[in-house]
Design an enzyme around this catalytic site. Structure first.
Site, PDB file in Angstrom:
ATOM      1  N   ARG A  51       0.820  -1.225   0.000  1.00 24.96           N
ATOM      2  CA  ARG A  51       0.000   0.000   0.000  1.00 24.96           C
ATOM      3  C   ARG A  51       0.848   1.267   0.000  1.00 24.96           C
ATOM      4  O   ARG A  51       0.458   2.280  -0.582  1.00 24.96           O
ATOM      5  CB  ARG A  51      -0.897   0.017   1.243  1.00 24.96           C
ATOM      6  CG  ARG A  51      -2.040  -0.977   1.213  1.00 24.96           C
ATOM      7  CD  ARG A  51      -2.830  -0.905   2.517  1.00 24.96           C
ATOM      8  NE  ARG A  51      -3.407   0.431   2.711  1.00 24.96           N
ATOM      9  CZ  ARG A  51      -4.636   0.773   2.355  1.00 24.96           C
ATOM     10  NH1 ARG A  51      -5.429  -0.127   1.782  1.00 24.96           N
ATOM     11  NH2 ARG A  51      -5.097   1.985   2.577  1.00 24.96           N
ATOM     12  N   LYS A 145       0.364 -19.531   5.628  1.00 26.13           N
ATOM     13  CA  LYS A 145      -0.531 -19.871   6.719  1.00 26.13           C
ATOM     14  C   LYS A 145      -0.781 -18.623   7.571  1.00 26.13           C
ATOM     15  O   LYS A 145       0.046 -17.698   7.526  1.00 26.13           O
ATOM     16  CB  LYS A 145       0.053 -21.020   7.554  1.00 26.13           C
ATOM     17  CG  LYS A 145       1.130 -20.634   8.559  1.00 26.13           C
ATOM     18  CD  LYS A 145       1.529 -21.841   9.384  1.00 26.13           C
ATOM     19  CE  LYS A 145       2.479 -21.457  10.507  1.00 26.13           C
ATOM     20  NZ  LYS A 145       1.856 -20.760  11.618  1.00 26.13           N
ATOM     21  N   GLU A 213      10.583 -23.985  21.032  1.00 20.65           N
ATOM     22  CA  GLU A 213      11.027 -22.627  20.735  1.00 20.65           C
ATOM     23  C   GLU A 213      11.421 -21.934  22.032  1.00 20.65           C
ATOM     24  O   GLU A 213      10.705 -22.024  23.034  1.00 20.65           O
ATOM     25  CB  GLU A 213       9.922 -21.847  20.024  1.00 20.65           C
ATOM     26  CG  GLU A 213       9.518 -22.464  18.699  1.00 20.65           C
ATOM     27  CD  GLU A 213       8.423 -21.680  18.010  1.00 20.65           C
ATOM     28  OE1 GLU A 213       8.743 -20.725  17.302  1.00 20.65           O
ATOM     29  OE2 GLU A 213       7.249 -22.033  18.191  1.00 20.65           O
ATOM     30  N   ASP A 232      -1.453 -22.737  15.736  1.00 19.91           N
ATOM     31  CA  ASP A 232      -0.245 -22.134  15.176  1.00 19.91           C
ATOM     32  C   ASP A 232       0.780 -23.174  14.744  1.00 19.91           C
ATOM     33  O   ASP A 232       1.517 -22.955  13.782  1.00 19.91           O
ATOM     34  CB  ASP A 232       0.384 -21.188  16.205  1.00 19.91           C
ATOM     35  CG  ASP A 232       1.550 -20.389  15.635  1.00 19.91           C
ATOM     36  OD1 ASP A 232       1.353 -19.723  14.601  1.00 19.91           O
ATOM     37  OD2 ASP A 232       2.645 -20.428  16.222  1.00 19.91           O
ATOM     38  N   HIS A 237       2.399 -27.448  11.045  1.00 18.71           N
ATOM     39  CA  HIS A 237       3.793 -27.900  11.027  1.00 18.71           C
ATOM     40  C   HIS A 237       3.942 -29.328  11.546  1.00 18.71           C
ATOM     41  O   HIS A 237       4.519 -30.190  10.870  1.00 18.71           O
ATOM     42  CB  HIS A 237       4.660 -26.968  11.868  1.00 18.71           C
ATOM     43  CG  HIS A 237       4.766 -25.575  11.333  1.00 18.71           C
ATOM     44  ND1 HIS A 237       4.684 -25.280   9.987  1.00 18.71           N
ATOM     45  CD2 HIS A 237       4.958 -24.385  11.950  1.00 18.71           C
ATOM     46  CE1 HIS A 237       4.815 -23.989   9.805  1.00 18.71           C
ATOM     47  NE2 HIS A 237       4.980 -23.419  10.976  1.00 18.71           N
TER      48      HIS A 237
END
Length: 479
Positions: A51, A145, A213, A232, A237
């Site tokens: 944009r 995703k 993580e 998520d 995954h």
């Protein structure tokens, strides 16, 4: 060993969301590395779209800075890459900029449209690409995703895309499928006679899939609070890693043959009872803020950690559970698939304990490679004593002389240009995964179940350990 770089045909890549975080961290560096490797040349063009208003030179400076941050040298090669880059200011939901895009794309090049934007823009962009004749029958569209928030939204999203593009033109990208080790899992199973005869419930006790993580959700807590670890990570995954581990050998290595077998695995998954799931949420610890602070929601019941026991109801895997585990703020960043083979049925060495079964560990990150844990004689005199030894293949060490392993985005973007959908999810695959995940998420909501708190820098909540202990098994350590 010298790897081959196979050039792709001349292309026009239109990158929507060209100034966003994903573009800066992954897409621009990935394209640059493929240019440096010689996979495409000056005959291609890359059109950045967003944009904001930027002159071409100003936008090229933005791209230059992202590449310098990624380790590129400020030299003639970088300048040559930037010469391919142009910019169009465009309103994805309006009319501004579309005429300029129509004029910019070429008739004699592969057209690929990469939608690195929020999913709410997928439909409007796809419709305008079709209505304005920018999308040709051979064009490809890439979407990131999340592919929906549940089964209903996934079906709606798929319907929007299919109204404008054929399924063979739609590339739903999951970067885990682009990792070198994930693809080596298929080679390990289907190109060697050593493992495939043993790859079943008769010889494998269980499988652990871990994506750990160390980072928190700080900075994107508001978004994450609407999804959680199940949406998520698990639904996409970890589901992909499970499918590649459990799938049957395809009749041939073609996109649809591979994806057919993955869909069969998802459809064979048994419903997961609440007793086979552990949910966690990292808590405040000293000066370290907790999930509730990062999410900005003191009443949040969203999980930042999940562990579950999953069963695949087919002949190959009946009786062999798959344990899935993922979470934020854990001890270490780690992604691996660990295949635990059954222990020997009889010990012939007197005075020694029955050794544990062999374990094949397939590491996705941080050090891609494979390790096979075996039992051998402890060296030295004094009788037969057994010990464990590891056969290690770290790709960076074992494949010296080959090209530097590609980042997942590099490989996947080039697959889009080639028209190879093998490592991309098909629409029915996405919907099948949501059909399995939705009842689990709805069960938590109906029971108003809150996740168990766990400490930052640990291995997750106590319930995750109990999930394994009751089966007389243990998780592999994180770090």
């Amino acid at each position: 060993m010298v790897s081959r770089v196979i050039p792709v045909n001349s292309f026009d890549l239109v990158l929507f969301g060209a100034t966003g975080d994903l573009a800066r961290r992954k897409i621009w560096p990935g394209l640059y590395h493929r240019f440096v490797a010689g996979q495409f040349d000056q005959s291609s063009q890359i059109l950045g779209v967003s944009r904001s208003e930027h002159a071409r030179a100003e936008f090229q400076d933005i791209v230059r800075q992202s590449l310098l941050e990624a380790g590129a040298g400020d030299d003639a090669t970088l300048t040559g890459f930037l010469d391919l880059v142009d910019y169009i200011s465009l309103d994805a939901a309006g009319d501004r900029g579309w005429e300029a895009l129509t004029a910019a794309v070429r008739d004699d090049a592969v057209r690929a449209f990469y939608l690195s934007v929020a999913p709410r823009f997928f439909g409007p962009i796809a419709r305008r690409l079709k209505d304005r004749g920018i999308a040709t029958p051979d064009s490809r569209i890439v979407v990131e995703k999340p592919f929906g928030h549940d089964l209903a939204s996934a079906k709606e999203l798929n319907a929007e895309l299919r109204a404008c593009f054929q399924e063979h033109q739609i590339y739903r990208i999951d970067h885990y499928l682009g990792k070198e080790t994930v693809q080596n899992l298929m080679a390990l199973r289907f190109a060697n006679s050593l493992f495939e005869p043993l790859w079943n419930a008769s010889h494998i006790d269980h499988v652990q899939i871990t994506v750990s993580e160390s980072l928190s959700v700080d900075g994107r807590g508001e978004y994450y609070d609407q999804s959680g670890a199940m949406r998520d990570m698990v639904q996409n995954h970890l589901m992909q890693l499970l499918c590649l581990t459990a799938m049957e050998p395809p009749s041939k290595f073609t996109p649809n043959a591979v994806r057919d077998e993955k869909v069969k695995v998802i459809e064979a998954l048994e419903p997961v009872p609440m007793s086979d799931i552990a949910r966690g949420q990292y808590r405040k610890s000293g000066d370290q803020a907790g999930y509730l602070e990062h999410a900005g929601n003191p009443d949040s019941a969203t999980e930042s950690f999940i562990a579950m026991k999953v069963n695949v109801a087919n002949w190959r895997w009946a009786g062999t559970p798959f344990y899935l585990r993922t979470g934020k703020c854990l001890r270490e960043r780690l992604s691996e698939i660990a295949v635990f083979f059954r222990a020997p049925p009889h010990m012939i060495f007197p005075g020694t304990e029955t050794p544990q079964g062999n374990v094949l560990v397939i590491r996705l990150q941080p050090d891609e490679g494979m390790t096979l844990h075996t039992t051998i004689k402890d060296p030295g005199p004094g009788g037969m004593r057994l010990t464990e030894a590891s056969l290690d293949m770290t790709f960076a060490d074992s494949l010296k002389g080959s090209e530097q392993p590609q980042d997942a985005y590099e490989r996947l973007i080039m697959d889009v240009i080639r028209g190879d959908q093998t490592l991309f999810m098909r629409g029915d695959e996405v919907e099948a995964a949501w059909a399995w995940a939705d009842p689990i998420i709805e069960g938590w909501s109906e029971r108003r179940l809150k996740p168990q708190p766990y400490d930052v820098g640990g291995s997750g909540p106590e319930d995750a350990l109990l999930l394994m202990h009751r089966d007389e098994r243990r998780w592999r350590p994180i770090g």
